[in-house]
Design a protein around this motif. Structure first.
Motif, PDB file in Angstrom:
ATOM      1  N   SER A   1       0.605  -1.173   0.089  1.00 26.92           N
ATOM      2  CA  SER A   1      -0.373  -0.542   0.281  1.00 26.92           C
ATOM      3  C   SER A   1       1.119   0.783  -0.315  1.00 26.92           C
ATOM      4  CB  SER A   1      -1.006  -0.171   1.028  1.00 26.92           C
ATOM      5  OG  SER A   1      -0.508  -0.149   2.612  1.00 26.92           O
ATOM      6  N   LYS A   2       1.747   0.752   0.420  1.00 29.10           N
ATOM      7  CA  LYS A   2       3.339   2.694   0.577  1.00 29.10           C
ATOM      8  C   LYS A   2       3.667   2.817  -0.292  1.00 29.10           C
ATOM      9  CE  LYS A   2       2.307   3.572   4.742  1.00 29.10           C
ATOM     10  NZ  LYS A   2       1.615   5.195   5.912  1.00 29.10           N
ATOM     11  N   GLY A   3       4.054   1.303  -0.843  1.00 29.47           N
ATOM     12  CA  GLY A   3       4.860   1.435  -2.652  1.00 29.47           C
ATOM     13  C   GLY A   3       3.659   2.336  -3.563  1.00 29.47           C
ATOM     14  N   GLY A   4       2.051   1.536  -3.607  1.00 32.60           N
ATOM     15  CA  GLY A   4       1.612   2.688  -4.362  1.00 32.60           C
ATOM     16  C   GLY A   4       1.307   4.168  -4.087  1.00 32.60           C
ATOM     17  N   LEU A   5       1.834   4.170  -3.132  1.00 34.52           N
ATOM     18  CA  LEU A   5       1.715   5.531  -2.392  1.00 34.52           C
ATOM     19  C   LEU A   5       2.527   6.387  -2.856  1.00 34.52           C
ATOM     20  CD1 LEU A   5      -0.594   7.665  -0.210  1.00 34.52           C
ATOM     21  CD2 LEU A   5       1.525   6.622   1.132  1.00 34.52           C
ATOM     22  N   VAL A   6       3.644   5.841  -2.829  1.00 33.46           N
ATOM     23  CA  VAL A   6       5.033   6.425  -4.175  1.00 33.46           C
ATOM     24  C   VAL A   6       4.459   6.896  -5.091  1.00 33.46           C
ATOM     25  CG1 VAL A   6       6.891   6.215  -4.234  1.00 33.46           C
ATOM     26  CG2 VAL A   6       6.193   5.953  -2.188  1.00 33.46           C
ATOM     27  N   SER A   7       3.686   6.027  -5.795  1.00 34.85           N
ATOM     28  CA  SER A   7       3.852   6.054  -7.347  1.00 34.85           C
ATOM     29  C   SER A   7       3.049   6.866  -7.126  1.00 34.85           C
ATOM     30  CB  SER A   7       2.726   5.014  -7.414  1.00 34.85           C
ATOM     31  OG  SER A   7       3.961   3.399  -7.587  1.00 34.85           O
ATOM     32  N   ALA A   8       1.768   6.859  -6.697  1.00 40.99           N
ATOM     33  CA  ALA A   8       0.677   8.130  -7.095  1.00 40.99           C
ATOM     34  C   ALA A   8       1.438   9.404  -5.959  1.00 40.99           C
ATOM     35  CB  ALA A   8      -0.299   8.341  -5.661  1.00 40.99           C
ATOM     36  N   MET A   9       2.678   9.300  -5.690  1.00 40.22           N
ATOM     37  CA  MET A   9       3.521  11.212  -5.349  1.00 40.22           C
ATOM     38  C   MET A   9       4.028  11.757  -6.275  1.00 40.22           C
ATOM     39  SD  MET A   9       6.543  11.119  -3.109  1.00 40.22           S
ATOM     40  CE  MET A   9       7.471  10.819  -4.183  1.00 40.22           C
ATOM     41  N   TYR A  10       4.265  10.941  -7.258  1.00 44.85           N
ATOM     42  CA  TYR A  10       4.925  11.255  -8.213  1.00 44.85           C
ATOM     43  C   TYR A  10       3.518  11.943  -9.324  1.00 44.85           C
ATOM     44  CZ  TYR A  10       9.261   8.342  -7.040  1.00 44.85           C
ATOM     45  OH  TYR A  10      10.382   7.832  -6.482  1.00 44.85           O
ATOM     46  N   SER A  11       3.057  11.116 -10.028  1.00 43.59           N
ATOM     47  CA  SER A  11       2.043  11.564 -10.444  1.00 43.59           C
ATOM     48  C   SER A  11       1.538  13.192  -9.856  1.00 43.59           C
ATOM     49  CB  SER A  11       0.444  10.840 -10.429  1.00 43.59           C
ATOM     50  OG  SER A  11       1.272   9.503 -11.069  1.00 43.59           O
ATOM     51  N   LEU A  12       1.030  13.107  -8.578  1.00 39.75           N
ATOM     52  CA  LEU A  12       0.926  14.566  -8.070  1.00 39.75           C
ATOM     53  C   LEU A  12       1.802  15.923  -7.912  1.00 39.75           C
ATOM     54  CD1 LEU A  12      -0.897  12.644  -4.853  1.00 39.75           C
ATOM     55  CD2 LEU A  12      -2.212  14.129  -6.344  1.00 39.75           C
ATOM     56  N   ALA A  13       3.180  15.023  -7.572  1.00 41.49           N
ATOM     57  CA  ALA A  13       4.059  16.489  -7.654  1.00 41.49           C
ATOM     58  C   ALA A  13       4.010  16.949  -9.513  1.00 41.49           C
ATOM     59  CB  ALA A  13       5.234  16.189  -7.659  1.00 41.49           C
ATOM     60  N   ARG A  14       4.114  16.135 -10.163  1.00 39.96           N
ATOM     61  CA  ARG A  14       3.448  16.525 -11.437  1.00 39.96           C
ATOM     62  C   ARG A  14       2.017  17.241 -11.956  1.00 39.96           C
ATOM     63  NH1 ARG A  14       7.484  17.871 -14.470  1.00 39.96           N
ATOM     64  NH2 ARG A  14       8.647  15.589 -15.071  1.00 39.96           N
ATOM     65  N   GLU A  15       1.039  16.906 -11.006  1.00 37.01           N
ATOM     66  CA  GLU A  15      -0.179  17.535 -11.476  1.00 37.01           C
ATOM     67  C   GLU A  15       0.214  18.961 -10.096  1.00 37.01           C
ATOM     68  OE1 GLU A  15      -5.086  16.978  -9.772  1.00 37.01           O
ATOM     69  OE2 GLU A  15      -3.630  14.640  -9.623  1.00 37.01           O
ATOM     70  N   LEU A  16      -0.051  18.760  -9.468  1.00 37.01           N
ATOM     71  CA  LEU A  16       0.110  19.609  -8.304  1.00 37.01           C
ATOM     72  C   LEU A  16       1.640  21.201  -8.445  1.00 37.01           C
ATOM     73  CD1 LEU A  16      -1.779  18.453  -5.049  1.00 37.01           C
ATOM     74  CD2 LEU A  16      -2.679  19.515  -7.438  1.00 37.01           C
ATOM     75  N   GLY A  17       2.278  20.858  -9.312  1.00 39.20           N
ATOM     76  CA  GLY A  17       3.255  21.692  -9.438  1.00 39.20           C
ATOM     77  C   GLY A  17       3.257  22.696  -9.871  1.00 39.20           C
ATOM     78  N   PRO A  18       2.419  22.833 -11.249  1.00 39.44           N
ATOM     79  CA  PRO A  18       2.071  24.262 -11.800  1.00 39.44           C
ATOM     80  C   PRO A  18       1.518  24.926 -10.731  1.00 39.44           C
ATOM     81  CG  PRO A  18       1.642  22.822 -13.303  1.00 39.44           C
ATOM     82  CD  PRO A  18       1.715  21.977 -11.783  1.00 39.44           C
ATOM     83  N   HIS A  19       1.229  24.990  -9.223  1.00 42.08           N
ATOM     84  CA  HIS A  19       0.082  25.228  -8.714  1.00 42.08           C
ATOM     85  C   HIS A  19       1.554  25.910  -7.212  1.00 42.08           C
ATOM     86  CE1 HIS A  19      -4.039  24.347 -10.717  1.00 42.08           C
ATOM     87  NE2 HIS A  19      -3.544  23.761 -10.994  1.00 42.08           N
TER      88      HIS A  19
END
Length: 264
Positions: free
Chosen positions: A163-181
């Motif tokens: 579950s925590k490994g999946g969270l790391v994968s989500a982190m990468y996507s979120l970092a890209r998604e939220l970076g412009p903000h």
């Protein structure tokens, strides 16, 4: 101070890491909004950390419930005017063992809390975090685990690690998604942490093996590059750094806080 005039939401404020994160953020000047499932524990923790109640608020929250997540975020906005950072400590880590004899319904519960629950809480805070980013900086700090990158030889927790490994994968996507903000997303990955959880393990292992607790502790400490494992407080200090503007150039990163037990 690292977090002067910032508002930080902390989920999973229990007796160990969650409490230490709240304490570290308060020491660094933040206003802190505490969330956990047990309101009585939250009240006790808030009274101990902020006796006058000027820089803290709390609300019972189960991160499996989207409306409760939204209510905690709303409390932060109503009480302190916004959210500058959210720290995700809440987790389900009591499902032991590997896959062969696993109850996959239990695994599903672990994923619902550790992965989806973290994402629910993040989404509830997003409007306020984006406003913080517009002012200069917003931060999401996830708590991962060393076991998602290096399977432990004892205390197997495959569901937790996955579950925590999946969270790391989500982190990468979120970092890209939220970076412009200008909202940063990072993960702190603890190894063994000296605090209530590990103290309980040491007592159990000593009783099971018929040896002293000091011997069990020494066996764990010998695995570290530093002379002794990191503490809950050490991990909390790293969280405070990631939440602060001192880390404003860092996003999409994982940092092991493990006294050098494994090095990558």
């Amino acid at each position: 101070m690292l977090l002067a005039d910032k508002t930080v939401v902390v989920s999973g404020v229990g007796a160990g890491l969650g409490r230490e994160v709240a304490a570290a953020c308060l020491r660094e000047g933040a206003r802190v909004v505490l969330g956990a499932r047990t309101e009585a524990h939250l009240a006790k923790c808030a009274a101990e950390l902020d006796p006058e109640g000027r820089r803290s608020a709390y609300r019972a929250v189960d991160i499996r419930d989207e409306r409760q997540c939204e209510a905690l975020a709303a409390l932060a906005v109503e009480r302190f005017g916004g959210i500058d950072a959210v720290v995700h400590v809440a987790a389900l880590d009591t499902v032991m063992g590997g896959l062969a004899d696993a109850d996959l319904a239990e695994w599903q519960q672990v994923v619902d809390v550790n992965l989806l629950g973290t994402l629910r809480m993040t989404r509830a805070c997003l409007p306020a975090l984006k406003e913080a980013g517009a002012r200069g900086d917003g931060s999401v700090v996830m708590i991962g685990t060393q076991s998602s990158v290096a399977a432990p030889s004892q205390l197997q927790q495959a569901a937790y690690a996955a579950s925590k490994g999946g969270l790391v994968s989500a982190m990468y996507s979120l970092a890209r998604e939220l970076g412009p903000h200008r909202v940063r997303v990072n993960t702190v990955q603890p190894g063994w942490m000296w605090g209530p959880m590990v103290e309980g393990y040491v007592a159990w292992a000593a009783d099971t093996e018929g040896i002293g607790q000091g011997a069990v502790r020494a066996r764990l400490d010998e695995r570290m590059a530093l002379p002794g494992m990191a503490s809950d407080g050490d991990v909390a200090e790293t969280v405070a750094f990631f939440a602060s503007e001192r880390a404003r150039g860092i996003t999409g990163q994982c940092l092991l806080v493990n006294a050098g037990e494994i090095m990558r």
